[in-house]
Write an enzyme that holds these catalytic residues in place. Structure first.
Site, PDB file in Angstrom:
ATOM      1  N   TYR A  77      43.558  66.297  34.987  1.00  0.00           N
ATOM      2  CA  TYR A  77      43.196  67.546  35.665  1.00  0.00           C
ATOM      3  C   TYR A  77      43.498  68.770  34.796  1.00  0.00           C
ATOM      4  O   TYR A  77      43.543  69.893  35.274  1.00  0.00           O
ATOM      5  CB  TYR A  77      43.949  67.666  37.001  1.00  0.00           C
ATOM      6  CG  TYR A  77      43.509  66.632  38.010  1.00  0.00           C
ATOM      7  CD1 TYR A  77      42.459  66.886  38.886  1.00  0.00           C
ATOM      8  CD2 TYR A  77      44.135  65.387  38.076  1.00  0.00           C
ATOM      9  CE1 TYR A  77      42.048  65.947  39.811  1.00  0.00           C
ATOM     10  CE2 TYR A  77      43.727  64.428  38.992  1.00  0.00           C
ATOM     11  CZ  TYR A  77      42.681  64.721  39.857  1.00  0.00           C
ATOM     12  OH  TYR A  77      42.272  63.785  40.777  1.00  0.00           O
ATOM     13  N   SER A  78      43.734  68.520  33.518  1.00  0.00           N
ATOM     14  CA  SER A  78      44.266  69.548  32.621  1.00  0.00           C
ATOM     15  C   SER A  78      43.354  70.764  32.438  1.00  0.00           C
ATOM     16  O   SER A  78      42.175  70.644  32.095  1.00  0.00           O
ATOM     17  CB  SER A  78      44.509  68.875  31.262  1.00  0.00           C
ATOM     18  OG  SER A  78      44.630  69.828  30.255  1.00  0.00           O
TER      19      SER A  78
END
Ligand SMILES: Cc1ncc(COP(=O)(O)O)c(C=O)c1O
Length: 315
Positions: A77-78
């Site tokens: 989810y960076s």
């Protein structure tokens, strides 16, 4: 993403001058605090906040050194993976993202965007990922992908700091405290590099056990050959259970902040910073008359993935 100030290659050479917005609030009036938000979330529709600040000199360095490919690391989810993919697309560089954990399909909104921006995704197990910066692991990646310019996880290296420092130089109010959310510490290190005498940085780690960031900031400043700063204070109690964890009070704060001020905050970083800052103001940790700048480091792309995982919490 929501807002766009500038786009395209021209922002590589220009000062960004993201807006500085004053927050009006009864608590701030009562405590006689002047609070501004540095809207770095408005820098670019996809390369937003501290990500653009940290990528800028990395992209310039990669190009000047003749690389046409950037490889970097991040979680599924960076914000950094999202921004690195967008930077590659905007500036004509190939990108490879080494992603922590096995692939799950369909791809979440972050990875889906990264892939559609042209990033090649390589999923590795969590245990492999822990070795990501060892020579052996990086050599294997070079065998697989050819030569590349390596950007570490979170984009935090010596080239990140001068880009972040520029945001401090843009601020035209005489502030006492500047606040930022922390993950790897690169952003707050760049901020420390821009402080003038008497000014302080407050860092709000988004993960548990965030006091390691003091050492990281020193290490990064040294690596970037910038003077070390004794003017950093970390508030490590606002992690809400850890990275990407939350409590109802955080969600309520973020939703209320948006309704009241029209400014969206993300639940992983900027929401925690702003919550922590308000708590510190309530506890009278700032003298009356203090001028505070909170940096909106972006991260809004993460809201979709967060809502997908936890239910539609963020409005
Ligand atoms: C939106 C946002 N704010 C703050 C941070 C913290 O930055 P740093 O890793 O430089 O401490 C990050 C990511 O790392 C981020 O994505």
């Amino acid at each position: 993403m929501r807002n766009s100030m500038q786009s395209g290659v021209d922002i590589l050479s220009r000062q960004l001058n993201s807006p500085l917005e004053k927050i009006q609030d009864s608590l701030l009036e009562e405590k006689e605090i002047e609070l501004y938000i540095k809207r770095d979330d408005m820098i670019h529709p996809e390369i937003s906040g501290n990500k653009w600040r940290k990528m800028k000199y990395n992209v310039i360095e990669a190009r000047q050194s003749g690389f046409d490919k950037i490889l970097t690391f991040g979680g599924a989810y960076s914000n950094h993976i999202y921004a690195a993919a967008a930077s590659g697309k905007a500036f004509g560089l190939q990108t490879i993202g080494v992603i922590r954990g096995e692939e799950t399909l369909p791809l979440n909104p972050t990875l889906n965007f990264a892939k559609s921006a042209g990033m090649e995704l390589k999923h590795v197990s969590r245990s492999e990922y822990r070795n990501k910066h060892t020579d052996e692991f990086v050599s294997k990646l070079r065998e697989e992908f050819g030569d590349f310019y390596l950007v570490p996880e979170g984009g935090s290296n010596a080239f990140a700091l001068p880009g972040v420092k520029e945001l401090v130089d843009e601020i035209d109010v005489d502030f006492d405290i500047i606040c930022a959310a922390c993950g790897t510490g690169g952003t707050v290190a760049g901020i420390c590099a821009g402080l003038k005498t008497g000014q302080k940085a407050w860092g709000f780690p988004a993960l548990k056990g965030g006091s390691f960031i003091y050492n990281e900031v020193d290490r990064l400043l040294k690596e970037a050959k910038l003077p070390s700063s004794g003017n950093l204070e970390l508030f490590t109690e606002f992690h809400f259970g850890g990275y990407a964890k939350y409590k109802v009070e955080l969600i309520e704060f973020i939703n209320a902040f948006k309704v009241k001020h029209g400014i969206p905050l993300d639940p992983v970083y900027t929401g925690k910073m702003m919550f922590g800052l308000y708590e510190n103001i309530k506890k009278d940790m700032l003298p009356k008359g203090s001028v505070v700048v909170a940096v909106h480091t972006g991260g809004l792309q993460g809201i979709d993935g967060f809502n997908e995982r936890y239910g539609a919490l963020i409005e």
